[in-house]
Design a protein around this motif. Structure first.
Motif, PDB file in Angstrom:
ATOM      1  N   UNK A  10       4.085  11.613  35.493  1.00  0.00           N
ATOM      2  CA  UNK A  10       3.624  10.322  36.042  1.00  0.00           C
ATOM      3  C   UNK A  10       4.513   9.843  37.172  1.00  0.00           C
ATOM      4  N   UNK A  11       5.122  10.811  37.915  1.00  0.00           N
ATOM      5  CA  UNK A  11       6.082  10.439  38.951  1.00  0.00           C
ATOM      6  C   UNK A  11       5.420   9.642  40.074  1.00  0.00           C
ATOM      7  N   UNK A  12       4.158   9.967  40.417  1.00  0.00           N
ATOM      8  CA  UNK A  12       3.483   9.253  41.506  1.00  0.00           C
ATOM      9  C   UNK A  12       3.234   7.798  41.154  1.00  0.00           C
ATOM     10  N   UNK A  13       2.963   7.532  39.871  1.00  0.00           N
ATOM     11  CA  UNK A  13       2.754   6.148  39.453  1.00  0.00           C
ATOM     12  C   UNK A  13       4.075   5.392  39.344  1.00  0.00           C
ATOM     13  N   UNK A  14       5.108   6.120  38.985  1.00  0.00           N
ATOM     14  CA  UNK A  14       6.407   5.481  38.775  1.00  0.00           C
ATOM     15  C   UNK A  14       7.131   5.223  40.089  1.00  0.00           C
ATOM     16  N   UNK A  15       6.942   6.142  41.065  1.00  0.00           N
ATOM     17  CA  UNK A  15       7.632   6.012  42.353  1.00  0.00           C
ATOM     18  C   UNK A  15       6.625   6.168  43.490  1.00  0.00           C
ATOM     19  N   UNK A  16       5.747   5.197  43.704  1.00  0.00           N
ATOM     20  CA  UNK A  16       4.788   5.303  44.811  1.00  0.00           C
ATOM     21  C   UNK A  16       5.497   5.318  46.158  1.00  0.00           C
ATOM     22  N   UNK A  17       4.832   5.927  47.156  1.00  0.00           N
ATOM     23  CA  UNK A  17       5.402   6.019  48.496  1.00  0.00           C
ATOM     24  C   UNK A  17       5.683   4.614  49.030  1.00  0.00           C
ATOM     25  N   UNK A  18       6.872   4.449  49.594  1.00  0.00           N
ATOM     26  CA  UNK A  18       7.284   3.152  50.120  1.00  0.00           C
ATOM     27  C   UNK A  18       8.172   2.374  49.171  1.00  0.00           C
ATOM     28  N   UNK A  19       8.294   2.862  47.928  1.00  0.00           N
ATOM     29  CA  UNK A  19       9.114   2.149  46.941  1.00  0.00           C
ATOM     30  C   UNK A  19      10.595   2.296  47.281  1.00  0.00           C
ATOM     31  N   UNK A  20      11.314   1.174  47.122  1.00  0.00           N
ATOM     32  CA  UNK A  20      12.771   1.213  47.234  1.00  0.00           C
ATOM     33  C   UNK A  20      13.354   1.396  45.850  1.00  0.00           C
ATOM     34  N   UNK A  21      14.333   2.320  45.733  1.00  0.00           N
ATOM     35  CA  UNK A  21      14.891   2.612  44.418  1.00  0.00           C
ATOM     36  C   UNK A  21      16.354   3.003  44.580  1.00  0.00           C
ATOM     37  N   UNK A  22      17.154   2.704  43.574  1.00  0.00           N
ATOM     38  CA  UNK A  22      18.558   3.092  43.559  1.00  0.00           C
ATOM     39  C   UNK A  22      18.694   4.458  42.890  1.00  0.00           C
ATOM     40  N   UNK A  23      19.595   5.292  43.414  1.00  0.00           N
ATOM     41  CA  UNK A  23      19.806   6.622  42.843  1.00  0.00           C
ATOM     42  C   UNK A  23      21.250   7.068  43.013  1.00  0.00           C
ATOM     43  N   UNK A  24      21.592   8.152  42.330  1.00  0.00           N
ATOM     44  CA  UNK A  24      22.946   8.712  42.385  1.00  0.00           C
ATOM     45  C   UNK A  24      22.932  10.014  43.178  1.00  0.00           C
ATOM     46  N   UNK A  25      23.857  10.152  44.116  1.00  0.00           N
ATOM     47  CA  UNK A  25      23.990  11.384  44.885  1.00  0.00           C
ATOM     48  C   UNK A  25      24.586  12.458  43.965  1.00  0.00           C
ATOM     49  N   UNK A  26      23.827  13.553  43.752  1.00  0.00           N
ATOM     50  CA  UNK A  26      24.276  14.605  42.838  1.00  0.00           C
ATOM     51  C   UNK A  26      24.665  15.882  43.568  1.00  0.00           C
ATOM     52  N   UNK A  27      24.254  16.017  44.826  1.00  0.00           N
ATOM     53  CA  UNK A  27      24.623  17.219  45.579  1.00  0.00           C
ATOM     54  C   UNK A  27      24.488  16.935  47.068  1.00  0.00           C
ATOM     55  N   UNK A  28      25.396  17.517  47.850  1.00  0.00           N
ATOM     56  CA  UNK A  28      25.382  17.326  49.299  1.00  0.00           C
ATOM     57  C   UNK A  28      25.362  18.696  49.960  1.00  0.00           C
ATOM     58  N   UNK A  29      24.320  18.956  50.757  1.00  0.00           N
ATOM     59  CA  UNK A  29      24.190  20.222  51.472  1.00  0.00           C
ATOM     60  C   UNK A  29      24.256  19.947  52.972  1.00  0.00           C
ATOM     61  N   UNK A  30      24.266  21.020  53.759  1.00  0.00           N
ATOM     62  CA  UNK A  30      24.357  20.839  55.207  1.00  0.00           C
ATOM     63  C   UNK A  30      23.114  20.174  55.776  1.00  0.00           C
ATOM     64  N   UNK A  31      21.985  20.304  55.090  1.00  0.00           N
ATOM     65  CA  UNK A  31      20.719  19.765  55.590  1.00  0.00           C
ATOM     66  C   UNK A  31      20.339  18.420  54.971  1.00  0.00           C
ATOM     67  N   UNK A  32      21.089  17.947  54.012  1.00  0.00           N
ATOM     68  CA  UNK A  32      20.751  16.668  53.394  1.00  0.00           C
ATOM     69  C   UNK A  32      21.465  16.453  52.079  1.00  0.00           C
ATOM     70  N   UNK A  33      21.054  15.398  51.365  1.00  0.00           N
ATOM     71  CA  UNK A  33      21.680  15.047  50.089  1.00  0.00           C
ATOM     72  C   UNK A  33      20.602  14.894  49.020  1.00  0.00           C
ATOM     73  N   UNK A  34      20.890  15.377  47.794  1.00  0.00           N
ATOM     74  CA  UNK A  34      19.978  15.225  46.671  1.00  0.00           C
ATOM     75  C   UNK A  34      20.379  13.989  45.867  1.00  0.00           C
ATOM     76  N   UNK A  35      19.378  13.185  45.575  1.00  0.00           N
ATOM     77  CA  UNK A  35      19.611  11.912  44.893  1.00  0.00           C
ATOM     78  C   UNK A  35      18.821  11.903  43.580  1.00  0.00           C
ATOM     79  N   UNK A  36      19.511  11.640  42.475  1.00  0.00           N
ATOM     80  CA  UNK A  36      18.856  11.580  41.166  1.00  0.00           C
ATOM     81  C   UNK A  36      18.334  10.172  40.939  1.00  0.00           C
ATOM     82  N   UNK A  37      17.007  10.091  40.744  1.00  0.00           N
ATOM     83  CA  UNK A  37      16.379   8.803  40.469  1.00  0.00           C
ATOM     84  C   UNK A  37      16.403   8.503  38.978  1.00  0.00           C
TER      85      UNK A  37
END
Length: 638
Positions: free
Chosen positions: A287-314
């Motif tokens: 149910x991820x689309x219902x829980x996090x619709x496009x445009x939603x602002x949400x707080x998350x934790x940075x769990x990994x940093x790569x050369x192309x970007x950062x992964x954030x755990x919601x």
């Protein structure tokens, strides 16, 4: 007790012995008497009786002419022997230097045990024993006697340290019995393989995908863990351990752990089984689309940093990627670690969701106002700005107006008069300069800047007032081309001396007449404000008005007489620099269908000759920040 060997030693005959034993009446049978005796052969086992304990020695009478001694420590795991107690000992030697026979109770026990094992077990039998110690090449296992368990036969996968099995009770299969050398070799691995083969057949017959089974973790690798289901090892891949992120399988399981796993796939032909842990619970992506619709602002934790970007755990099992291009509206980021670190708690905006691939695109810059939305109102055309030269290219310079906002100062907008080959002739990186905003393309995020626009165009008033047709001036040759010569009239201002205006005679190459650096007198033929060009002539520098009228009259007479003109009226005007508003030069040679020489200068100009070599050509000031075919600011920055 009587020993026949002793009798033979003293040469006592049977008759004499019989008389002595019978006490003279002859009633006792000698064979019956001697049947209670023992054979004293080195390496044989004899029975004896404990006489006494002297120090650390036990005195034992075995019926020989002298007693024997047994070390007391051979009863180390038992209570000390008592006088009169019967014991079995091994005769290791006859009389030593003290006159006593050498006995061993321990070796006698080993021999009896060996005889028992040989009579009881055969090759292929399963035995159970306790691992006593580690020796070179394997272990010793006590099954009544010590037998050898090679290290390669301890388990199916050789353990890291076989000493871990010491003091453990294990079952083994007898591989080989060597009676002559009193040696037995056993294998625990062989027994496990036979057992697992039986279990495997049974397991493959009943296992199906979707089942939940209990297994034991047998091995851990970087990519997952192998779980023994009872006959077959299944692979629990790291991606099937948790819906969330784990760095290594050892974060989830340990060797010998008993775990419940779900059967994901069974390949009975190849005997391979895929297992899963996370599949025992529902996927958080349902149910991820219902829980996090496009445009939603949400707080998350940075769990990994790569050369192309950062992964954030919601949340547990749900991670999204903030691409490096979505981190800032204006900052030039070389690596995401410049803005975020593992463990940071940040606010992001959901940009897109791919449920099938289980991917979420996130943005950091979308939580802030885009400064480009305010650029048009903040820097309208005509605004004077001060900025820093951030980068130089062959077509211009990028000027940083504010952090992350750059404008392009095109090379054509640097000077009204000076021919600039590269921006580094005027500017250098880090220099602070003032410019004027010429144009803002908010949609393409481009700002066009001008430097020459800070002062009036000298071609409108100054140059036409100081340089008029028929003026004779002195200049310096700066460049030679196949169509003429560029002459510097003053710093930053050049005119074109066409090859046809070099001398009264025909000139094939300008090098025949002048060279770079020469100071020469020239006459101004025309000053074109629109094209920002000055046409010059060397051959007419000292002509009188009559000379010019004579040339024109000669040309008119030739026309009246029907003589083919060497050049058209248009070409005549072009050389003189006064007619048609066309180029300042032409090249003779070919003729048109009407017999006129074509305007090759226009062809040369279209090929880039005039644009590249004429310093006075200035494009329109109200242009886009980037000329067609040139890389954009972002492309240049990258």
């Amino acid at each position: 007790m009587v020993d026949r060997n002793l009798l033979r030693e003293f040469e006592v005959s049977d008759d004499e012995l019989a008389a002595i034993v019978a006490g003279g009446d002859g009633t006792v049978d000698l064979d019956q008497f001697l049947s209670n005796g023992q054979s004293f052969e080195v390496g044989g086992i004899v029975s004896g009786k404990v006489i006494e304990i002297v120090g650390d020695q036990v005195v034992v009478d075995v019926g020989y002419k002298s007693e024997g001694l047994v070390p007391l420590n051979e009863w180390e795991d038992e209570p000390p022997p008592q006088p009169g107690e019967s014991v079995e000992v091994l005769l290791e030697g006859m009389e030593d230097e003290t006159g006593e026979i050498v006995l061993s109770r321990k070796k006698a026990h080993r021999m009896r045990a060996w005889e028992m094992v040989i009579s009881k077990y055969h090759e292929g039998d399963v035995v159970k024993g306790k691992v006593t110690r580690k020796i070179k090449g394997g272990l010793l296992v006590d099954i009544g006697v010590n037998v050898f368990l090679p290290a390669s036969q301890v388990d199916i996968r050789r353990p890291s340290d076989i000493a871990d099995y010491i003091d453990s009770d294990i079952e083994c299969m007898i591989l080989k019995i060597d009676e002559g050398r009193r040696n037995i070799v056993v294998s625990r691995r062989k027994l496990i393989e036979i057992t697992r083969e039986q279990q495997k057949k049974q397991l493959l017959a009943e296992i199906e995908p979707g089942q939940v089974r209990l297994g034991t973790v047998k091995n851990i690798a970087d990519f997952g863990a192998f779980v023994d289901l009872g006959g077959i090892d299944g692979l629990l891949h790291i991606t099937d351990m948790s819906w969330g992120r784990i760095n290594h399988p050892s974060d989830m399981v340990k060797i010998d752990d008993q775990i419940e796993v779900m059967v994901l796939h069974v390949d009975k032909d190849r005997e391979k089984i895929a297992l899963g842990l996370k599949q025992k619970s529902a996927s958080p992506w349902e149910n991820v689309a219902d829980k996090y619709p496009v445009g939603t602002r949400v707080m998350g934790d940075v769990v990994n940093v790569m050369s192309y970007g950062a992964f954030v755990k919601l949340e547990e099992g749900i991670e999204g990627l903030v691409h490096i291009s979505e981190m800032s509206w204006t900052k030039r980021i070389n690596h995401p670690s410049e803005l975020v670190q593992i463990g940071d708690k940040i606010e992001v905006v959901v940009l897109g969701i791919n449920k099938e691939k289980q991917e979420i695109s996130l943005g950091m810059k979308q939580t802030q106002t885009n400064p480009w939305d305010q650029v048009a109102g903040k820097y309208p055309p005509g605004t004077m700005i001060e900025g820093t030269v951030r980068n130089l290219t062959n077509y211009g310079a990028f000027i940083e107006i504010e952090e992350g906002i750059d404008g392009l100062l095109h090379i054509s907008d640097m000077s009204w008069t000076r021919k600039i080959g590269h921006p580094n002739e005027l500017l250098e990186k880090g220099q602070r300069i003032s410019c004027q905003v010429l144009n803002v393309d908010q949609e393409r995020k481009r700002i066009a800047l001008g430097l020459k626009q800070l002062r009036d165009d000298p071609w409108e008033t100054d140059i036409p007032n100081r340089y008029e047709p028929n003026d004779v001036v002195t200049g310096k040759v700066t460049k030679l081309t196949n169509f003429g010569v560029f002459v510097e009239l003053e710093p930053g201002l050049e005119g074109l001396l066409h090859i046809s205006e070099l001398a009264d005679h025909k000139v094939d190459s300008p090098e025949e007449v002048v060279k770079v650096g020469d100071d020469i007198e020239v006459k101004i033929l025309r000053v074109d404000r629109g094209e920002r060009k000055i046409g010059l002539s060397r051959k007419k520098a000292h002509w009188t008005k009559g000379d010019e009228e004579g040339e024109e009259a000669e040309a008119a007479a030739a026309t009246t007489a029907g003589i083919a003109k060497p050049e058209s009226k248009d070409q005549k005007e072009l050389k003189g620099g006064l007619g048609g508003g066309g180029p300042l030069f032409s090249m003779g040679g070919a003729t048109t269908e009407e017999g006129e020489t074509p305007n090759v200068a226009e062809e040369s100009a279209s090929a880039g000759a005039e644009t590249a070599l004429t310093p006075l050509v200035e494009p329109a000031t109200n242009k886009e920040a980037t000329a067609p075919g040139e890389p954009s600011e972002n492309e240049q920055a990258s």
